[in-house]
Design an enzyme around this catalytic site. Structure first.
Site, short mmCIF file in Angstrom:
data_model
loop_
_atom_site.label_atom_id
_atom_site.label_comp_id
_atom_site.label_asym_id
_atom_site.label_seq_id
_atom_site.Cartn_x
_atom_site.Cartn_y
_atom_site.Cartn_z
N TYR A 229 -1.82 0.08 10.07
CA TYR A 229 -2.18 -0.54 9.29
C TYR A 229 -0.48 -0.05 8.23
CZ TYR A 229 -3.70 -1.50 4.21
OH TYR A 229 -3.64 -1.32 3.21
N SER B 1 0.79 -1.45 0.14
CA SER B 1 -0.45 0.07 -0.06
C SER B 1 1.02 0.78 -0.15
CB SER B 1 -0.97 -0.23 1.51
OG SER B 1 -0.90 1.30 1.32
N1 LIG Z 1 -8.41 -1.28 -1.72
C1 LIG Z 1 -7.49 0.00 -1.41
O1 LIG Z 1 -7.97 0.88 -2.49
C2 LIG Z 1 -6.30 -0.86 -1.29
C3 LIG Z 1 -5.06 0.45 -1.33
C4 LIG Z 1 -4.14 -0.21 -1.09
C5 LIG Z 1 -3.56 -1.23 -0.80
N2 LIG Z 1 -4.65 -2.96 -0.77
C6 LIG Z 1 -4.25 -3.49 -0.56
O2 LIG Z 1 -4.99 -4.38 -1.44
C7 LIG Z 1 -5.56 -5.55 -0.62
C8 LIG Z 1 -6.67 -6.56 -0.86
O3 LIG Z 1 -7.53 -4.63 -0.33
P1 LIG Z 1 -9.05 -5.14 -0.55
O4 LIG Z 1 -9.39 -3.36 -0.99
O5 LIG Z 1 -9.44 -5.62 -2.00
O6 LIG Z 1 -10.12 -5.90 0.67
P2 LIG Z 1 -11.08 -6.44 0.82
O7 LIG Z 1 -12.32 -6.12 -0.84
O8 LIG Z 1 -11.72 -6.03 2.02
O9 LIG Z 1 -10.88 -7.80 0.38
C9 LIG Z 1 -10.36 -8.62 1.83
C10 LIG Z 1 -10.76 -10.16 1.44
O10 LIG Z 1 -9.56 -10.68 2.18
C11 LIG Z 1 -10.22 -12.18 2.88
N3 LIG Z 1 -9.73 -11.54 4.35
C12 LIG Z 1 -9.16 -10.55 5.37
N4 LIG Z 1 -9.19 -10.92 6.20
C13 LIG Z 1 -9.07 -12.23 6.27
C14 LIG Z 1 -7.83 -13.23 7.05
N5 LIG Z 1 -7.76 -13.04 8.36
N6 LIG Z 1 -8.22 -14.50 6.12
C15 LIG Z 1 -8.06 -14.88 5.31
N7 LIG Z 1 -8.59 -13.49 4.30
C16 LIG Z 1 -9.19 -12.63 4.50
C17 LIG Z 1 -11.37 -11.28 2.86
O11 LIG Z 1 -12.35 -11.96 2.93
P3 LIG Z 1 -12.88 -12.19 4.79
O12 LIG Z 1 -13.68 -11.43 4.98
O13 LIG Z 1 -14.18 -13.44 4.30
O14 LIG Z 1 -11.76 -13.19 4.92
C18 LIG Z 1 -11.92 -10.70 1.68
O15 LIG Z 1 -12.06 -11.78 0.31
C19 LIG Z 1 -4.88 -5.57 0.59
O16 LIG Z 1 -3.87 -5.95 0.86
C20 LIG Z 1 -4.94 -4.00 0.83
O17 LIG Z 1 -3.71 -3.67 2.22
C21 LIG Z 1 -6.26 -1.97 -1.33
#
Ligand SMILES: NC(=O)c1ccc[n+]([C@@H]2O[C@H](COP(=O)([O-])OP(=O)(O)OC[C@H]3O[C@@H](n4cnc5c(N)ncnc54)[C@H](OP(=O)(O)O)[C@@H]3O)[C@@H](O)[C@H]2O)c1
Length: 223
Positions: A143, A130
């Site tokens: 985070y 991130s």
């Molecule tokens: N969205 C952004 O703007 C952004 C920006 C920079 C970086 N990122 C990074 O991108 C990645 C994906 O983020 P996202 O925004 O796509 O998140 P998201 O839409 O909230 O999806 C998160 C996924 O991870 C699963 N998850 C969460 N905790 C878990 C655990 N302890 N064990 C197994 N599965 C778990 C969730 O399902 P369950 O809740 O059912 O477990 C879901 O499938 C992350 O690493 C995040 O830090 C995101």
């Protein structure tokens, strides 16, 4: 057919990436804690669901069992921590430990477990990072520091395993549940959908540049 394990594959970036790899004829295994949501995504997108929490050693063992051979590990599952994001001065340490368990220790533990299979395949590890790992945004200290630790683990693993490609990738802002939790009550509809970041990840797999940290926005995109 190459095999990938994508953590957090039921939603957001993980789901978009898992679906794109399936479309490229990869065998994909994905996890998430909510078994029903994961199974539904897996059915629609054509990957194998192994429900569980990445912080649980027994679940990680099931994941390793599900992929005896492995070409790509994507440590994507992540925790934002508390919402609204608390300043460091008031960050409850037990909650911060939970964030580190998901964002730092689980990816390292899973990588340790899968290193033999990844090494045999001269494979790829992608740790999803991130911009909060490198920028000092107020409220993002919990985070962001966990993602900074993940970046450094990624860098050292890359140096220690020259046969592997080990990447930390900052996907940029994406319209997902996690992003909404970071900005509670705000309209995030101007952020791109998670599928917008996928071509950069596919480009990384096609090009296999040296191990290191990359921003999706700087990577060549593959359709
Ligand atoms: N969205 C952004 O703007 C952004 C920006 C920079 C970086 N990122 C990074 O991108 C990645 C994906 O983020 P996202 O925004 O796509 O998140 P998201 O839409 O909230 O999806 C998160 C996924 O991870 C699963 N998850 C969460 N905790 C878990 C655990 N302890 N064990 C197994 N599965 C778990 C969730 O399902 P369950 O809740 O059912 O477990 C879901 O499938 C992350 O690493 C995040 O830090 C995101």
């Amino acid at each position: 057919m190459p095999t990938a394990l994508v953590t957090g594959a039921s939603a957001g970036l993980g789901r978009a990436l898992a679906a794109a790899l399936v479309r490229r004829e990869w065998t994909v295994i994905g996890d998430a804690r909510d078994a029903a949501a994961l199974r539904s995504a897996a059915r629609e997108d054509g990957f194998t669901a192994v429900p569980g929490d990445v912080t649980d050693p027994a679940h990680r063992a099931s994941l390793a069992e599900a992929c005896p051979s492995l070409d790509l590990l994507v440590n994507n599952a992540s925790s934002l921590g508390l919402s609204p994001l608390p300043p460091l001065a008031r960050y409850p340490l037990a909650d911060l430990e939970d964030v580190y368990r998901v964002n730092v220790f689980a990816p390292l533990a899973l990588t340790q477990l899968l290193l033999p299979a990844l090494t045999a395949a001269r494979g790829v590890v992608i740790d999803v990072s991130s911009d909060a790992a490198v920028e000092a945004y107020e409220g993002w200290g919990g985070y962001g520091s966990a993602k900074a630790a993940l970046d450094q683990l990624t860098a050292v693993l890359g140096a220690e395993h020259p046969d592997l490609s080990v990447y930390a990738v900052d996907p940029g802002d994406l319209r997902t549940a996690m992003h909404q939790r970071a900005f509670p009550g705000e309209d995030i509809s101007d952020r791109p959908l998670p599928s917008a970041a996928v071509p950069a990840f596919l480009g990384l797999l096609d090009e296999r540049p040296p191990s290191g940290r990359y921003r999706a926005a700087d990577l060549p995109a593959t359709a």
